[in-house]
Write a protein that holds these residues in place. Structure first.
Motif, PDB file in Angstrom:
ATOM      1  N   MET A   1       0.529  -1.508   0.268  1.00 34.38           N
ATOM      2  CA  MET A   1      -0.361  -0.061   0.279  1.00 34.38           C
ATOM      3  C   MET A   1       0.854   1.228   0.224  1.00 34.38           C
ATOM      4  O   MET A   1       1.712   1.264   0.594  1.00 34.38           O
ATOM      5  N   SER A   2       0.631   2.022  -0.782  1.00 32.83           N
ATOM      6  CA  SER A   2       1.197   3.340  -0.949  1.00 32.83           C
ATOM      7  C   SER A   2       0.296   4.019  -0.904  1.00 32.83           C
ATOM      8  O   SER A   2      -0.523   4.307  -1.410  1.00 32.83           O
ATOM      9  N   ASP A   3       0.497   5.168   0.120  1.00 30.92           N
ATOM     10  CA  ASP A   3      -0.674   6.476   1.004  1.00 30.92           C
ATOM     11  C   ASP A   3      -0.971   7.020  -0.295  1.00 30.92           C
ATOM     12  O   ASP A   3      -2.156   7.175  -0.703  1.00 30.92           O
ATOM     13  N   ASP A   4      -0.164   7.608  -1.337  1.00 34.15           N
ATOM     14  CA  ASP A   4      -0.830   8.324  -2.399  1.00 34.15           C
ATOM     15  C   ASP A   4      -1.046   7.758  -3.762  1.00 34.15           C
ATOM     16  O   ASP A   4      -1.094   8.349  -4.686  1.00 34.15           O
ATOM     17  N   CYS A   5      -1.386   6.373  -4.142  1.00 31.39           N
ATOM     18  CA  CYS A   5      -1.312   5.862  -5.049  1.00 31.39           C
ATOM     19  C   CYS A   5      -3.441   6.199  -4.907  1.00 31.39           C
ATOM     20  O   CYS A   5      -3.555   4.734  -3.936  1.00 31.39           O
ATOM     21  N   LEU A   6      -4.439   6.240  -6.028  1.00 29.73           N
ATOM     22  CA  LEU A   6      -5.357   5.935  -6.443  1.00 29.73           C
ATOM     23  C   LEU A   6      -5.277   4.350  -6.928  1.00 29.73           C
ATOM     24  O   LEU A   6      -6.742   4.224  -6.242  1.00 29.73           O
ATOM     25  N   PHE A   7      -4.891   3.929  -7.481  1.00 32.57           N
ATOM     26  CA  PHE A   7      -5.141   2.204  -7.285  1.00 32.57           C
ATOM     27  C   PHE A   7      -5.048   1.202  -5.916  1.00 32.57           C
ATOM     28  O   PHE A   7      -5.890   0.511  -5.743  1.00 32.57           O
ATOM     29  N   CYS A   8      -3.810   1.914  -5.182  1.00 30.52           N
ATOM     30  CA  CYS A   8      -4.151   1.196  -3.807  1.00 30.52           C
ATOM     31  C   CYS A   8      -5.136   1.825  -3.312  1.00 30.52           C
ATOM     32  O   CYS A   8      -6.071   0.409  -2.847  1.00 30.52           O
ATOM     33  N   LYS A   9      -5.905   2.993  -3.356  1.00 31.49           N
ATOM     34  CA  LYS A   9      -7.426   3.386  -2.541  1.00 31.49           C
ATOM     35  C   LYS A   9      -8.614   2.977  -3.087  1.00 31.49           C
ATOM     36  O   LYS A   9      -9.534   2.177  -2.902  1.00 31.49           O
ATOM     37  N   ILE A  10      -8.096   2.321  -4.383  1.00 28.53           N
ATOM     38  CA  ILE A  10      -9.253   1.108  -5.075  1.00 28.53           C
ATOM     39  C   ILE A  10      -9.615  -0.090  -4.839  1.00 28.53           C
ATOM     40  O   ILE A  10     -10.599  -0.219  -5.031  1.00 28.53           O
ATOM     41  N   VAL A  11      -7.650  -0.556  -4.233  1.00 26.99           N
ATOM     42  CA  VAL A  11      -7.898  -1.748  -3.751  1.00 26.99           C
ATOM     43  C   VAL A  11      -8.287  -2.123  -2.412  1.00 26.99           C
ATOM     44  O   VAL A  11      -9.357  -3.302  -2.619  1.00 26.99           O
ATOM     45  N   ILE A  15     -11.942   4.279  -2.520  1.00 23.35           N
ATOM     46  CA  ILE A  15     -12.254   5.091  -3.829  1.00 23.35           C
ATOM     47  C   ILE A  15     -13.375   3.897  -3.816  1.00 23.35           C
ATOM     48  O   ILE A  15     -13.017   3.124  -4.226  1.00 23.35           O
ATOM     49  N   PRO A  16     -14.494   4.416  -4.412  1.00 25.95           N
ATOM     50  CA  PRO A  16     -15.804   3.593  -4.901  1.00 25.95           C
ATOM     51  C   PRO A  16     -15.194   2.328  -6.362  1.00 25.95           C
ATOM     52  O   PRO A  16     -14.928   3.598  -7.455  1.00 25.95           O
ATOM     53  N   SER A  17     -15.446   1.779  -6.951  1.00 31.23           N
ATOM     54  CA  SER A  17     -15.033   1.218  -8.131  1.00 31.23           C
ATOM     55  C   SER A  17     -15.609  -0.256  -8.323  1.00 31.23           C
ATOM     56  O   SER A  17     -16.247  -0.895  -6.587  1.00 31.23           O
ATOM     57  N   GLU A  18     -16.653  -0.138  -9.642  1.00 34.20           N
ATOM     58  CA  GLU A  18     -17.139  -1.731  -9.785  1.00 34.20           C
ATOM     59  C   GLU A  18     -15.758  -2.759 -10.287  1.00 34.20           C
ATOM     60  O   GLU A  18     -15.465  -2.439 -11.284  1.00 34.20           O
ATOM     61  N   PHE A  19     -15.526  -3.296  -9.470  1.00 31.41           N
ATOM     62  CA  PHE A  19     -14.463  -4.791  -9.880  1.00 31.41           C
ATOM     63  C   PHE A  19     -15.798  -5.780 -10.437  1.00 31.41           C
ATOM     64  O   PHE A  19     -16.594  -5.997 -10.396  1.00 31.41           O
ATOM     65  N   LEU A  20     -14.517  -5.841 -12.233  1.00 32.16           N
ATOM     66  CA  LEU A  20     -15.537  -6.821 -12.684  1.00 32.16           C
ATOM     67  C   LEU A  20     -14.864  -8.284 -12.861  1.00 32.16           C
ATOM     68  O   LEU A  20     -15.069  -9.492 -12.387  1.00 32.16           O
ATOM     69  N   TYR A  21     -13.356  -8.657 -11.490  1.00 30.48           N
ATOM     70  CA  TYR A  21     -13.302  -9.626 -11.070  1.00 30.48           C
ATOM     71  C   TYR A  21     -12.318  -9.245  -9.436  1.00 30.48           C
ATOM     72  O   TYR A  21     -11.653  -8.259  -9.274  1.00 30.48           O
ATOM     73  N   GLU A  22     -12.405  -9.950  -9.073  1.00 32.35           N
ATOM     74  CA  GLU A  22     -11.135 -10.140  -8.016  1.00 32.35           C
ATOM     75  C   GLU A  22     -11.113 -11.500  -7.234  1.00 32.35           C
ATOM     76  O   GLU A  22     -12.006 -11.960  -6.877  1.00 32.35           O
ATOM     77  N   ASP A  23      -9.834 -11.422  -6.949  1.00 38.23           N
ATOM     78  CA  ASP A  23      -9.602 -12.352  -6.291  1.00 38.23           C
ATOM     79  C   ASP A  23      -8.229 -11.896  -4.744  1.00 38.23           C
ATOM     80  O   ASP A  23      -7.559 -10.040  -5.540  1.00 38.23           O
ATOM     81  N   GLU A  24      -6.892 -12.936  -4.814  1.00 40.55           N
ATOM     82  CA  GLU A  24      -6.439 -11.969  -3.580  1.00 40.55           C
ATOM     83  C   GLU A  24      -5.150 -11.928  -4.541  1.00 40.55           C
ATOM     84  O   GLU A  24      -4.621 -10.360  -3.430  1.00 40.55           O
ATOM     85  N   ASP A  25      -4.839 -11.560  -5.440  1.00 35.54           N
ATOM     86  CA  ASP A  25      -3.901 -11.113  -5.863  1.00 35.54           C
ATOM     87  C   ASP A  25      -4.627  -9.546  -7.169  1.00 35.54           C
ATOM     88  O   ASP A  25      -3.167  -8.836  -6.617  1.00 35.54           O
ATOM     89  N   TYR A  26      -5.476  -9.882  -7.903  1.00 30.92           N
ATOM     90  CA  TYR A  26      -5.582  -8.817  -8.347  1.00 30.92           C
ATOM     91  C   TYR A  26      -7.690  -8.447  -8.192  1.00 30.92           C
ATOM     92  O   TYR A  26      -7.824  -8.908  -7.856  1.00 30.92           O
ATOM     93  N   VAL A  27      -7.452  -6.816  -9.248  1.00 30.55           N
ATOM     94  CA  VAL A  27      -8.653  -6.595  -9.293  1.00 30.55           C
ATOM     95  C   VAL A  27      -8.909  -6.292 -10.797  1.00 30.55           C
ATOM     96  O   VAL A  27      -7.997  -6.034 -11.078  1.00 30.55           O
ATOM     97  N   VAL A  28     -10.114  -6.396 -11.456  1.00 29.00           N
ATOM     98  CA  VAL A  28     -10.286  -5.829 -12.299  1.00 29.00           C
ATOM     99  C   VAL A  28     -11.007  -4.713 -12.652  1.00 29.00           C
ATOM    100  O   VAL A  28     -12.535  -5.364 -12.178  1.00 29.00           O
ATOM    101  N   PHE A  29     -10.839  -4.015 -13.302  1.00 27.44           N
ATOM    102  CA  PHE A  29     -12.079  -3.018 -13.352  1.00 27.44           C
ATOM    103  C   PHE A  29     -12.462  -1.486 -14.542  1.00 27.44           C
ATOM    104  O   PHE A  29     -11.216  -2.124 -15.262  1.00 27.44           O
ATOM    105  N   ARG A  30     -13.420  -0.953 -15.274  1.00 29.62           N
ATOM    106  CA  ARG A  30     -13.370  -1.106 -16.074  1.00 29.62           C
ATOM    107  C   ARG A  30     -12.692   0.817 -16.232  1.00 29.62           C
ATOM    108  O   ARG A  30     -12.477   1.253 -15.139  1.00 29.62           O
ATOM    109  N   ASP A  31     -11.619   0.987 -17.205  1.00 33.23           N
ATOM    110  CA  ASP A  31     -10.467   2.288 -17.222  1.00 33.23           C
ATOM    111  C   ASP A  31     -12.314   3.489 -17.349  1.00 33.23           C
ATOM    112  O   ASP A  31     -13.087   3.517 -17.874  1.00 33.23           O
TER     113      ASP A  31
END
Ligand code: AMP
Ligand code: ZN
Length: 111
Positions: A1-11, A15-31
């Protein structure tokens, strides 16, 4: 986790985002600003800045993005029509979010 990282916040769902896929290692969302009808971001949960920052031990995490991309392409219905996979690396390579991610881009209309 990096404090200023948008994708860490999404993970971390700060920050809300709709995940199309998630497991323990990855998330997938729409650009948010799609470059094509299908534009997904495949994001390892672990914070790695870019391809330049890969270390020994990251191989399986990064390698796992490719079968995941093939699965997501199939789910999105672009596996047969085709798609592009892209890593932007650092500013000169077009990277804007400094948390490693693979773009899956496709779904153009057939001519
Ligand atoms: P890159 O230029 O390779 O770092 O790609 C970053 C991508 O993240 C860009 O295509 C942006 O449109 C996308 N993006 C930025 N913020 C968000 C967000 N909140 N949700 C989804 N995609 C985003
Ligand atoms: Zn991050």
């Amino acid at each position: 986790m990096s404090d200023d990282c948008l994708f860490c916040k999404i993970v971390n769902r700060e920050i809300p985002s709709e995940f199309l896929y998630e497991d323990e290692d990855y998330v997938v969302f729409r650009d948010i600003n799609p470059a094509a009808p299908v534009h997904l971001l495949l994001v390892p949960k672990r914070h790695i800045r870019s391809i330049n920052d890969l270390e020994s031990g990251h191989e399986s995490l990064v390698g796992g993005l490719f079968p995941l991309a093939a699965d997501m392409a199939k789910k999105e219905g672009v596996n047969e029509s085709g798609y592009k996979l892209l890593f932007n690396v650092e500013k000169g390579g077009g990277q804007e979010i400094f948390h490693l991610h693979l773009h899956l881009i496709g779904g153009w209309r057939k001519k």
